[in-house]
Scaffold this active site. Structure first.
Site, PDB file in Angstrom:
ATOM      1  N   THR A 102      -4.530  10.451  -6.816  1.00 15.12           N
ATOM      2  CA  THR A 102      -3.223  10.716  -6.199  1.00 15.12           C
ATOM      3  C   THR A 102      -2.322  11.205  -7.323  1.00 15.12           C
ATOM      4  O   THR A 102      -1.824  10.424  -8.114  1.00 15.12           O
ATOM      5  CB  THR A 102      -2.669   9.442  -5.530  1.00 15.12           C
ATOM      6  OG1 THR A 102      -3.627   8.987  -4.580  1.00 15.12           O
ATOM      7  CG2 THR A 102      -1.352   9.726  -4.835  1.00 15.12           C
ATOM      8  N   LYS A 125      -0.633  13.908   0.539  1.00 15.31           N
ATOM      9  CA  LYS A 125      -1.038  12.533   0.212  1.00 15.31           C
ATOM     10  C   LYS A 125       0.174  11.650  -0.070  1.00 15.31           C
ATOM     11  O   LYS A 125       0.231  10.487   0.346  1.00 15.31           O
ATOM     12  CB  LYS A 125      -1.983  12.569  -0.995  1.00 15.31           C
ATOM     13  CG  LYS A 125      -2.361  11.216  -1.567  1.00 15.31           C
ATOM     14  CD  LYS A 125      -3.205  10.381  -0.617  1.00 15.31           C
ATOM     15  CE  LYS A 125      -3.529   9.026  -1.235  1.00 15.31           C
ATOM     16  NZ  LYS A 125      -4.172   8.124  -0.273  1.00 15.31           N
ATOM     17  N   LYS A 162       3.420   3.647  -7.634  1.00  9.18           N
ATOM     18  CA  LYS A 162       3.410   5.004  -8.212  1.00  9.18           C
ATOM     19  C   LYS A 162       3.562   6.043  -7.098  1.00  9.18           C
ATOM     20  O   LYS A 162       4.362   6.976  -7.195  1.00  9.18           O
ATOM     21  CB  LYS A 162       2.081   5.224  -8.954  1.00  9.18           C
ATOM     22  CG  LYS A 162       1.821   6.668  -9.363  1.00  9.18           C
ATOM     23  CD  LYS A 162       0.345   6.951  -9.673  1.00  9.18           C
ATOM     24  CE  LYS A 162      -0.510   7.054  -8.447  1.00  9.18           C
ATOM     25  NZ  LYS A 162      -1.882   7.530  -8.679  1.00  9.18           N
TER      26      LYS A 162
HETATM   27  P1  NAD Z   1      -8.903   2.041 -10.594  1.00 11.76           P
HETATM   28  O1  NAD Z   1      -7.855   1.589 -11.551  1.00 11.76           O
HETATM   29  O2  NAD Z   1      -9.779   1.048  -9.901  1.00 11.76           O
HETATM   30  O3  NAD Z   1      -9.882   3.089 -11.322  1.00 11.76           O
HETATM   31  C1  NAD Z   1      -9.478   4.029 -12.261  1.00 11.76           C
HETATM   32  C2  NAD Z   1     -10.609   4.132 -13.291  1.00 11.76           C
HETATM   33  O4  NAD Z   1     -10.318   5.214 -14.164  1.00 11.76           O
HETATM   34  C3  NAD Z   1     -10.757   2.865 -14.166  1.00 11.76           C
HETATM   35  O5  NAD Z   1     -12.097   2.404 -14.119  1.00 11.76           O
HETATM   36  C4  NAD Z   1     -10.347   3.352 -15.563  1.00 11.76           C
HETATM   37  O6  NAD Z   1     -11.089   2.706 -16.604  1.00 11.76           O
HETATM   38  C5  NAD Z   1     -10.709   4.822 -15.477  1.00 11.76           C
HETATM   39  N1  NAD Z   1     -10.004   5.684 -16.407  1.00 11.76           N
HETATM   40  C6  NAD Z   1      -8.683   5.714 -16.704  1.00 11.76           C
HETATM   41  N2  NAD Z   1      -8.431   6.718 -17.575  1.00 11.76           N
HETATM   42  C7  NAD Z   1      -9.615   7.329 -17.813  1.00 11.76           C
HETATM   43  C8  NAD Z   1     -10.026   8.435 -18.620  1.00 11.76           C
HETATM   44  N3  NAD Z   1      -9.140   9.097 -19.365  1.00 11.76           N
HETATM   45  N4  NAD Z   1     -11.328   8.785 -18.609  1.00 11.76           N
HETATM   46  C9  NAD Z   1     -12.234   8.112 -17.863  1.00 11.76           C
HETATM   47  N5  NAD Z   1     -11.917   7.045 -17.085  1.00 11.76           N
HETATM   48  C10 NAD Z   1     -10.628   6.678 -17.075  1.00 11.76           C
HETATM   49  O7  NAD Z   1      -8.145   2.959  -9.533  1.00 11.76           O
HETATM   50  P2  NAD Z   1      -8.635   3.364  -8.057  1.00 11.76           P
HETATM   51  O8  NAD Z   1      -8.107   2.360  -7.099  1.00 11.76           O
HETATM   52  O9  NAD Z   1     -10.082   3.707  -8.094  1.00 11.76           O
HETATM   53  O10 NAD Z   1      -7.769   4.687  -7.863  1.00 11.76           O
HETATM   54  C11 NAD Z   1      -8.099   5.927  -8.477  1.00 11.76           C
HETATM   55  C12 NAD Z   1      -7.183   7.001  -7.892  1.00 11.76           C
HETATM   56  O11 NAD Z   1      -7.409   7.085  -6.471  1.00 11.76           O
HETATM   57  C13 NAD Z   1      -5.693   6.710  -8.079  1.00 11.76           C
HETATM   58  O12 NAD Z   1      -5.002   7.908  -8.315  1.00 11.76           O
HETATM   59  C14 NAD Z   1      -5.285   6.088  -6.742  1.00 11.76           C
HETATM   60  O13 NAD Z   1      -3.906   6.257  -6.469  1.00 11.76           O
HETATM   61  C15 NAD Z   1      -6.187   6.837  -5.788  1.00 11.76           C
HETATM   62  N6  NAD Z   1      -6.516   6.143  -4.524  1.00 11.76           N
HETATM   63  C16 NAD Z   1      -6.880   4.827  -4.510  1.00 11.76           C
HETATM   64  C17 NAD Z   1      -7.207   4.211  -3.297  1.00 11.76           C
HETATM   65  C18 NAD Z   1      -7.623   2.749  -3.199  1.00 11.76           C
HETATM   66  O14 NAD Z   1      -7.658   2.210  -2.075  1.00 11.76           O
HETATM   67  N7  NAD Z   1      -7.961   2.084  -4.302  1.00 11.76           N
HETATM   68  C19 NAD Z   1      -7.171   4.964  -2.102  1.00 11.76           C
HETATM   69  C20 NAD Z   1      -6.835   6.314  -2.159  1.00 11.76           C
HETATM   70  C21 NAD Z   1      -6.514   6.896  -3.380  1.00 11.76           C
END
Ligand code: NAD
Length: 288
Positions: free
Chosen positions: A97, A172, A241
């Protein structure tokens, strides 16, 4: 069946891990990279090949990002920019997102090098990611979309091409602003139910059979709020965020939205910790 394209997944968190597993199931050779080695090891169990360095993930043909913020997305692209110069064409499918202005800048930069960049944020949570059944809202060029389509098909049940670069991000942010608002308005409705002498569960049953329902009332309250589980896998930090970015978009565009402005204020001032699950904001048992 093993498909010709190799997929790299950067970010193997709550969403990225499930998406990587879905790519494996669809027959793609899938490389996975995360800053956290523990996440990479979990991915191995799903048939993903964990790689220790970011540039190894970029040896793939199609690269899926699932990173926390637009700043993380930009940092990864900047770090790889030198490597991408003169290399075989890749298309990045950014499911984070993220922010439309950052997306447009990156898409333009990559296009100048002959690469593709789609903003393809998702809805459906970790369960949807694991099943390959996400809803994807896509912004970007038609050719990039065509080249990414086999991977998009593996990750999503529904993919909507909203418009040019950044359009997926805009859609989104609007979607999540409404989720955030529905979470607090549904909690207020259930609080009113109890104050007026009917049970919250009875009121929720009525909403879900009538016109006051939303995905929050139909899925999130029954699954994570009524039982006080509060473990949907989406954190307060990430939802805050999204709400903040939607508010910024309203400021930039001049769109008037007094009701969601109030909801955004409630989210910004929430007493919960950034690592708490976002469904805690639906706890109607607590005063708002
Ligand atoms: P999360 O924090 O579980 O996962 C993010 C991952 O990215 C972590 O494992 C972290 O170690 C890794 N990371 C961070 N910086 C990095 C880099 N430079 N290189 C490699 N890995 C890196 O977050 P999430 O819940 O999986 O969400 C990810 C994205 O999807 C976000 O933008 C969030 O807003 C979006 N999103 C989440 C959901 C949900 O239900 N969790 C639903 C829709 C969208």
């Amino acid at each position: 069946m093993t498909k010709d394209l190799t997929v790299g997944v950067v970010g193997l968190g709550a969403m990225g891990l499930g998406m990587a597993a879905s790519a494996v199931r669809a027959g793609f050779r899938t490389l996975g990279f995360d800053l956290s080695p523990e996440r990479a090891e979990l991915a191995r169990e799903a048939g993903v090949e964990p790689v220790a360095m970011l540039d190894e993930a970029f040896s793939a043909d199609r690269i899926v990002f699932s990173l926390p913020t637009a700043q993380d997305v930009a940092a990864v692209v900047e770090r790889m920019a030198g490597l991408l110069q003169g290399r075989h064409r890749i298309v990045i499918i950014d499911t984070s997102t993220s922010e439309p202005q950052v997306t447009r800048r990156l898409a333009q930069r990559l296009a100048q090098m002959g690469h593709g960049f789609l903003d393809a944020p998702v809805s459906g949570g970790p369960a949807g990611a694991a099943k390959g059944a996400l809803t994807m809202m896509i912004g970007g060029a038609a050719q990039d979309l065509a080249d990414a389509q086999p991977v998009i098909d593996a990750l999503s049940a529904k993919a909507l091409h909203v418009g040019e670069s950044g359009a997926g991000n805009v859609a989104k942010l609007i979607n999540n602003l409404l989720c955030a608002a529905h979470m607090v308005t549904t909690a207020e409705g259930l609080r009113l139910a109890e104050a007026a002498g009917i049970s919250a569960q009875s009121a929720l049953d009525v909403l879900n059979a009538a016109s006051g329902r939303s995905m929050m009332s139909e899925v999130h309250f029954p699954t994570w709020v009524m039982n006080e589980g509060f473990d949907s896998g989406f954190t307060m930090a990430l939802m805050q965020k999204d709400v903040r970015l939607a508010r910024k978009l309203a400021e930039e565009t001049g769109a008037d939205m007094p009701l969601t402005e109030k909801a955004a204020q409630l989210w910004a001032e929430s007493p919960y910790a950034p690592t708490d699950d976002f469904t805690r904001m639906g706890d109607f048992r607590k005063e708002g």
